[in-house]
Write a protein that holds these residues in place. Structure first.
Motif, mmCIF file in Angstrom:
data_model
loop_
_atom_site.group_PDB
_atom_site.id
_atom_site.type_symbol
_atom_site.label_atom_id
_atom_site.label_comp_id
_atom_site.label_asym_id
_atom_site.label_seq_id
_atom_site.Cartn_x
_atom_site.Cartn_y
_atom_site.Cartn_z
ATOM 1 N N TYR A 221 0.847 -1.184 0.000
ATOM 2 C CA TYR A 221 0.000 0.000 0.000
ATOM 3 C C TYR A 221 0.888 1.241 0.000
ATOM 4 O O TYR A 221 1.440 1.635 1.022
ATOM 5 N N MET A 222 1.025 1.854 -1.183
ATOM 6 C CA MET A 222 1.849 3.053 -1.337
ATOM 7 C C MET A 222 1.016 4.297 -1.045
ATOM 8 O O MET A 222 -0.188 4.331 -1.306
ATOM 9 N N LEU A 263 -4.416 7.163 -4.493
ATOM 10 C CA LEU A 263 -4.345 8.185 -5.530
ATOM 11 C C LEU A 263 -4.825 9.542 -5.000
ATOM 12 O O LEU A 263 -5.604 9.580 -4.052
ATOM 13 N N PRO A 264 -4.342 10.657 -5.535
ATOM 14 C CA PRO A 264 -3.429 10.736 -6.667
ATOM 15 C C PRO A 264 -1.987 10.398 -6.280
ATOM 16 O O PRO A 264 -1.606 10.566 -5.129
ATOM 17 N N GLN A 284 -8.463 -0.477 -8.349
ATOM 18 C CA GLN A 284 -8.861 -0.109 -6.985
ATOM 19 C C GLN A 284 -9.769 1.122 -7.018
ATOM 20 O O GLN A 284 -10.808 1.156 -6.337
ATOM 21 N N ALA A 285 -9.409 2.124 -7.807
ATOM 22 C CA ALA A 285 -10.237 3.329 -7.920
ATOM 23 C C ALA A 285 -11.603 3.000 -8.512
ATOM 24 O O ALA A 285 -12.632 3.526 -8.072
ATOM 25 N N ARG A 286 -11.621 2.111 -9.489
ATOM 26 C CA ARG A 286 -12.903 1.691 -10.078
ATOM 27 C C ARG A 286 -13.775 1.001 -9.044
ATOM 28 O O ARG A 286 -14.996 1.194 -9.011
ATOM 29 N N ASN A 287 -13.175 0.213 -8.171
ATOM 30 C CA ASN A 287 -13.937 -0.467 -7.126
ATOM 31 C C ASN A 287 -14.628 0.514 -6.184
ATOM 32 O O ASN A 287 -15.585 0.162 -5.497
ATOM 33 N N GLY A 288 -14.127 1.743 -6.150
ATOM 34 C CA GLY A 288 -14.724 2.757 -5.283
ATOM 35 C C GLY A 288 -16.176 3.028 -5.614
ATOM 36 O O GLY A 288 -16.977 3.317 -4.716
ATOM 37 N N LEU A 289 -16.543 2.938 -6.895
ATOM 38 C CA LEU A 289 -17.934 3.155 -7.279
ATOM 39 C C LEU A 289 -18.842 2.138 -6.598
ATOM 40 O O LEU A 289 -19.865 2.494 -5.996
ATOM 41 N N PHE A 290 -18.459 0.873 -6.658
ATOM 42 C CA PHE A 290 -19.327 -0.189 -6.146
ATOM 43 C C PHE A 290 -19.367 -0.175 -4.613
ATOM 44 O O PHE A 290 -20.433 -0.371 -4.019
ATOM 45 N N ALA A 291 -18.217 0.085 -3.998
ATOM 46 C CA ALA A 291 -18.186 0.158 -2.532
ATOM 47 C C ALA A 291 -19.039 1.322 -2.041
ATOM 48 O O ALA A 291 -19.752 1.206 -1.032
ATOM 49 N N ARG A 292 -19.009 2.430 -2.757
ATOM 50 C CA ARG A 292 -19.774 3.601 -2.311
ATOM 51 C C ARG A 292 -21.261 3.448 -2.597
ATOM 52 O O ARG A 292 -22.087 3.977 -1.855
#
Length: 312
Positions: A221-222, A263-264, A284-292
């Motif tokens: 996790y950066m 990100l960013p 991971q950013a795309r998964n944010g839509l479904f989690a939200r």
């Protein structure tokens, strides 16, 4: 999490985490619904945001709701001196749910004390970012097939990084081992190390970002060193480029390792990593839509499975 506000990841139990992950999985397969038809959601972003704001607003739109709000507090009455309390109470008159990002730690918790309208914390200073944590947990579950017994290495700004603080707290249910890689100025705060000890979570502290550490890792996790958190620009300049992940550093990594980043990014992940199959930060950013989508429905007390049957 009750059918109300989500302020901290500490508000969510182990069973609720699993339930939200399953709901996110469902939304990934079926993203479009009308369960928010007739509902209005406010996105109040007192601090800049791209992914969080856009994914929340997309989630509302895909669920059939409407969005009002702002992404620049300078264009609102707060620039005239209006208090946070007055802003929240005023907006509450118009909406069913408030999604809020604020630069002050504790602002989201305070908002819940002045309104009965549910509040979702989209980040409060260096404190918490629970919706990011849910998309992180969903990403980890998708890529590892489990949340249990993983080695999670967190690199960079562990002092001000609210995403790592929230993820650390959420993982307390799943027996992880943490490796914290940071310079002296940006080490994980004492209260989170105390949290690890109190919850019997194993951890290591490192200042060197070595391949040995990477090769023992399941989730890398950066984090970005956040210029906006520094009052002394010279302190920022001193630490901003200390830790950079390059593609060749992943040569001997475990096959299941995935690189995450809220990100960013700036310089902490070299562009040569982007085409490596272990790079997962854009997914991971795309998964944010479904989690939200899952979080919004949970906060409003919507049973998506029942609602979906009713729609059919």
């Amino acid at each position: 999490m009750s059918t109300s506000s989500l302020v901290s990841i500490a508000d969510i139990s182990r069973d609720e985490i699993h339930d939200l992950i399953e709901r996110a999985r469902y939304f990934e397969q079926h993203p479009n619904h009308k369960v928010l038809d007739g509902k209005v959601v406010a996105t109040l972003f007192f601090e800049p945001s791209t992914r969080t704001r856009l994914s929340f607003e997309t989630a509302v739109n895909r669920l059939g709701g409407r969005v009002i709000g702002f992404s620049d507090a300078g264009t609102t009455s707060t620039s005239k001196g209006e208090t946070l309390k007055d802003t929240i109470k005023m907006v509450s008159n118009y909406v069913d749910l408030i999604i809020m990002r604020h630069y002050l730690e504790g602002a989201a918790r305070y908002a819940t004390e002045v309104t009965d309208t549910p509040i979702i914390n989209a980040g409060d200073g260096a404190n918490q970012h629970p919706s990011q944590t849910m998309l992180d947990l969903y990403s980890i579950s998708k890529t590892q097939g489990t949340l249990e017994n993983l080695t999670i290495t967190m690199v960079g700004d562990l002092k001000y990084g609210r995403t790592v603080h929230s993820l650390l707290m959420a993982m307390r249910y799943f027996k992880p081992k943490f490796i914290f890689v940071a310079c002296q100025e940006l080490q994980m705060p004492k209260e989170y190390l105390d949290f690890c000890r109190e919850n019997n979570l194993e951890y290591e502290l490192h200042s060197d970002f070595s391949e040995d550490v990477i090769n023992r890792t399941d989730i890398l996790y950066m984090t970005r060193v956040q210029r906006e958190r520094f009052t002394d620009i010279m302190e920022y300049e001193k630490v901003k480029n200390l830790y950079t992940l390059h593609n060749d550093m992943l040569a001997n990594a475990k096959p299941n390792l995935r690189v995450l980043h809220p990100l960013p990014r700036v310089n902490e992940i070299d562009r040569d990593v982007d085409d490596n199959p272990k790079a997962y930060y854009f997914d991971q950013a795309r998964n944010g839509l479904f989690a939200r989508q899952a979080i919004i429905c949970k906060a409003l007390g919507i049973d998506i499975y029942k609602a979906d049957k009713d729609e059919q």
